[in-house]
Design a protein around this motif. Structure first.
Motif, mmCIF file in Angstrom:
data_model
loop_
_atom_site.group_PDB
_atom_site.id
_atom_site.type_symbol
_atom_site.label_atom_id
_atom_site.label_comp_id
_atom_site.label_asym_id
_atom_site.label_seq_id
_atom_site.Cartn_x
_atom_site.Cartn_y
_atom_site.Cartn_z
ATOM 1 N N GLY A 1 7.976 3.180 3.468
ATOM 2 C CA GLY A 1 8.522 4.542 3.512
ATOM 3 C C GLY A 1 9.108 5.017 2.192
ATOM 4 O O GLY A 1 9.451 6.203 2.052
ATOM 5 N N LEU A 2 9.218 4.108 1.214
ATOM 6 C CA LEU A 2 9.887 4.451 -0.052
ATOM 7 C C LEU A 2 9.330 5.704 -0.739
ATOM 8 O O LEU A 2 10.102 6.601 -1.113
ATOM 9 N N PRO A 3 7.992 5.816 -0.923
ATOM 10 C CA PRO A 3 7.492 7.024 -1.607
ATOM 11 C C PRO A 3 7.845 8.306 -0.848
ATOM 12 O O PRO A 3 8.106 9.331 -1.473
ATOM 13 N N LEU A 4 7.881 8.227 0.477
ATOM 14 C CA LEU A 4 8.210 9.419 1.268
ATOM 15 C C LEU A 4 9.691 9.773 1.114
ATOM 16 O O LEU A 4 10.059 10.938 0.961
ATOM 17 N N ARG A 5 10.540 8.745 1.134
ATOM 18 C CA ARG A 5 11.982 8.993 0.991
ATOM 19 C C ARG A 5 12.309 9.591 -0.366
ATOM 20 O O ARG A 5 13.190 10.432 -0.500
ATOM 21 N N GLU A 6 11.597 9.115 -1.395
ATOM 22 C CA GLU A 6 11.925 9.541 -2.759
ATOM 23 C C GLU A 6 11.275 10.864 -3.141
ATOM 24 O O GLU A 6 11.795 11.576 -3.982
ATOM 25 N N HIS A 7 10.127 11.169 -2.542
ATOM 26 C CA HIS A 7 9.396 12.356 -3.003
ATOM 27 C C HIS A 7 9.379 13.517 -2.020
ATOM 28 O O HIS A 7 8.854 14.575 -2.334
ATOM 29 N N THR A 8 9.870 13.274 -0.801
ATOM 30 C CA THR A 8 9.842 14.376 0.168
ATOM 31 C C THR A 8 11.234 14.553 0.771
ATOM 32 O O THR A 8 12.101 13.692 0.600
ATOM 33 N N ARG B 1 6.588 2.419 -10.765
ATOM 34 C CA ARG B 1 5.989 3.449 -11.635
ATOM 35 C C ARG B 1 4.757 4.045 -10.972
ATOM 36 O O ARG B 1 4.514 5.251 -11.043
ATOM 37 N N SER B 2 3.981 3.185 -10.310
ATOM 38 C CA SER B 2 2.774 3.656 -9.634
ATOM 39 C C SER B 2 3.116 4.646 -8.521
ATOM 40 O O SER B 2 2.351 5.565 -8.236
ATOM 41 N N MET B 3 4.294 4.460 -7.894
ATOM 42 C CA MET B 3 4.712 5.384 -6.834
ATOM 43 C C MET B 3 5.390 6.624 -7.414
ATOM 44 O O MET B 3 5.901 7.461 -6.673
ATOM 45 N N GLY B 4 5.417 6.718 -8.744
ATOM 46 C CA GLY B 4 6.047 7.879 -9.377
ATOM 47 C C GLY B 4 7.564 7.775 -9.389
ATOM 48 O O GLY B 4 8.255 8.788 -9.468
ATOM 49 N N GLN C 1 1.134 11.175 -7.632
ATOM 50 C CA GLN C 1 1.222 11.466 -6.190
ATOM 51 C C GLN C 1 -0.184 11.486 -5.579
ATOM 52 O O GLN C 1 -0.343 11.276 -4.393
ATOM 53 N N LYS C 2 -1.204 11.768 -6.418
ATOM 54 C CA LYS C 2 -2.573 11.844 -5.914
ATOM 55 C C LYS C 2 -3.251 10.472 -5.878
ATOM 56 O O LYS C 2 -4.323 10.331 -5.304
ATOM 57 N N THR C 3 -2.642 9.515 -6.574
ATOM 58 C CA THR C 3 -3.266 8.196 -6.733
ATOM 59 C C THR C 3 -2.346 7.119 -6.171
ATOM 60 O O THR C 3 -1.137 7.275 -6.189
ATOM 61 N N SER C 4 -2.931 6.056 -5.712
ATOM 62 C CA SER C 4 -2.102 4.967 -5.220
ATOM 63 C C SER C 4 -2.754 3.633 -5.559
ATOM 64 O O SER C 4 -3.972 3.504 -5.443
ATOM 65 N N LEU C 5 -1.940 2.684 -5.962
ATOM 66 C CA LEU C 5 -2.477 1.373 -6.345
ATOM 67 C C LEU C 5 -1.971 0.309 -5.369
ATOM 68 O O LEU C 5 -0.758 0.140 -5.206
ATOM 69 N N ALA C 6 -2.911 -0.382 -4.707
ATOM 70 C CA ALA C 6 -2.540 -1.517 -3.851
ATOM 71 C C ALA C 6 -2.677 -2.772 -4.714
ATOM 72 O O ALA C 6 -3.785 -3.154 -5.099
ATOM 73 N N PHE C 7 -1.546 -3.381 -5.034
ATOM 74 C CA PHE C 7 -1.529 -4.490 -5.989
ATOM 75 C C PHE C 7 -2.100 -5.775 -5.380
ATOM 76 O O PHE C 7 -2.070 -5.965 -4.163
#
Lengths: 258, 252
Positions: free
Chosen positions: B105-112, A131-134, B83-89
């Protein structure tokens, strides 16, 4: 706590469950309509959930077909209607036991696995990370499992029906000396193509039940490892109860008094 | 020049049933700075990060990030804001089934729509910036705690977010890895030029990296200011916390 208070709490919990499940189904349908499907993950899940269940489904169905044949052949031979055993076995397998037993076996094996996997992801914050990654956990996790089960459970049911009938035919021949040609002829008279399709429709609905209940129980996991255990047990219990209830309703609607 | 505010909590109260986590809590996060939040265990520090990331909604009050009010915003719209924020758990929360490279790479694969080679290049760059280029194909369960945390950082920064939230990045690590991680956070902030919020108990790390420090006690921020101001604060709560004394207004 008074009875009234307890009743109120349970009612609220039930309504929350209903609301949560409706939201999960709604979001899954929205993802499917917008074709937001992760095909590689769906294929992987279909393999793991479906092919992994094949052996246990085949064994369960084989013994079920054999026991129906054993019981019915014993009676039928006594009354001189041994030629009807094929019909009895096929009728029971295709319309009722094939879809339902396959679903129960898959609910035990796959429903629990889904709940445990997603529940573990909840307690280790992996769902929050998505969810944090959207990323939507529904699109990412629920939809591939739903599609995989919707494809694989009807397929498993077809195999279950076939092996159950073959097992029944073998026992009918070995135990009551009913020859296979007579068994098949009786089966073809008792069951039509329409019955097979309706049985598979049941399997499709059961697949949705197993996927949604497993995923919902997993996603609503609370309280660490013990919570994962509770989610897993609940997923199996709720799925099986719903499968039995839905089977009755569907049999009534699809087959009516026929 | 007056510092500009990138994110803020405005009179936020958060409770679960009768359990109050935050009570009329207000906090400002300065743009381009590292803000460290300190406080007792269970004080609600991680909750503040989840509020800033839009993962939970306050019972009352408002949470602003880059001028957007996250409260009562539908999940669909939050996706874009995240997309502007990121949380390192705290425990990295990498997906078990994916390799480190796939996780990062997951956020890049899913959002770009970037091609695979380009994603690989960006992921390698992110892993290198946390000193982990050689573990692209490793699975999360093959890494140590410190490496996992740094892999989590790489995933958090791979999209070059404007705000990075670090949840207890040094907890449970040895002093050498703690220093390494502290340096990594400072270096990443310098490289990305963004804003960071760090939750930590490690005072040595905090005073090495923080521009601003906020102290949370009983659900509210009781002290806030530049690092040196907090270090020399005469506030008895802050003093007791910094000295680790059992004697003082904070009940043990």
């Amino acid at each position: 706590m008074g009875i009234l208070e307890r009743f109120g709490e349970r009612t609220i919990a039930f309504l929350e469950y209903l609301g949560g499940m409706t939201a999960l189904i709604g979001e899954s349908v929205r993802s499917l309509v917008h074709a937001q499907i992760r095909y590689a993950e769906t294929f992987l899940q279909a393999y793991e959930l479906g092919i992994g269940s094949l052996l246990i489904v085949l064994l369960t169905s084989l013994f079920t077909g054999m026991v129906i044949s054993l019981e019915s052949a014993q009676q039928a031979v006594q009354f001189g209607i041994g030629s009807l055993v094929g019909g009895a076995v096929t009728y029971t397998s295709v319309r009722e036991l094939g879809p339902m037993l396959t679903a129960v076996v898959v609910a035990g094996r796959v429903g629990s696995a889904i709940a445990a996997e997603i529940g573990s992801m909840v307690v280790t914050e992996q769902i929050d990370a998505l969810r944090s990654m959207g990323l939507s956990p529904v699109r990412f996790l629920v939809v591939p499992r739903l599609l995989a089960l919707a494809i694989m459970l009807p397929l498993l049911t077809v195999f279950a029906d076939i092996i159950s009938i073959l097992g029944g035919m073998w026992i009918a021949q070995a135990y009551a000396h009913i020859n296979p040609a007579s068994f098949i002829s009786s089966a073809r008279q008792a069951v039509g193509f329409e019955d097979v399709v309706k049985g598979l429709l049941k399997a499709l609905i059961f697949a949705c039940i197993i996927a949604f209940v497993g995923c919902y129980q997993g996603l609503s996991t609370r309280g660490g490892a013990a919570g994962v255990g509770r989610a897993t047990t609940s997923a199996v219990v709720i799925s099986i109860i719903l499968i039995f209830g839905t089977n009755f309703v569907m049999s009534y609607l699809l087959f009516g008094g026929h | 020049m007056e510092p500009t505010i990138y994110a803020s909590l405005d009179d936020v109260t958060l409770s679960f049933g009768e359990h109050v986590i935050l009570k009329n809590c207000s906090l400002k996060i300065v743009r381009g700075a590292i803000t460290c939040i300190v406080g007792l265990s269970g004080a609600g520090k991680s909750t503040i990060l989840r509020l800033l990331d839009g993962l939970i909604e306050p019972s009352s009050g408002h949470v602003y990030v880059d001028g957007h009010d996250l409260c009562h915003t539908p999940e669909r719209d939050l996706v874009e804001l995240r997309q502007k924020t990121s949380l390192a758990f705290q425990f990295a929360a990498l997906l078990d089934s994916l390799t480190i490279g796939e996780n990062v790479g997951l956020p890049l694969r899913e959002h770009t729509a970037l091609p695979d080679e380009k994603i690989r290049h960006i992921v390698d760059d992110a892993l290198e910036s946390v000193g982990l280029r050689h573990i692209y194909d490793s699975l999360p369960n093959e890494l140590s705690g410190g490496m996992l945390k740094r892999a989590g950082f790489a995933r958090a920064i791979v999209t070059r977010p404007e705000l990075v939230l670090y949840d207890e990045p040094t907890t449970g690590l040895d002093p050498i890895v703690t220093n390494l991680i502290t340096d990594t956070i400072v270096r990443l902030r310098e490289k990305l030029g963004g804003t960071a919020v760090v939750i930590s108990h490690d005072l040595h790390s905090i005073f090495r990296m923080a521009d601003y420090v906020a102290m949370l006690f009983e659900g509210a921020i009781i002290a806030y200011g530049p690092r040196e101001e907090i270090r020399t604060s005469t506030n008895p709560f802050v003093q007791q916390f910094l000295t680790g004394s059992e004697v003082g207004p904070i009940p043990v």
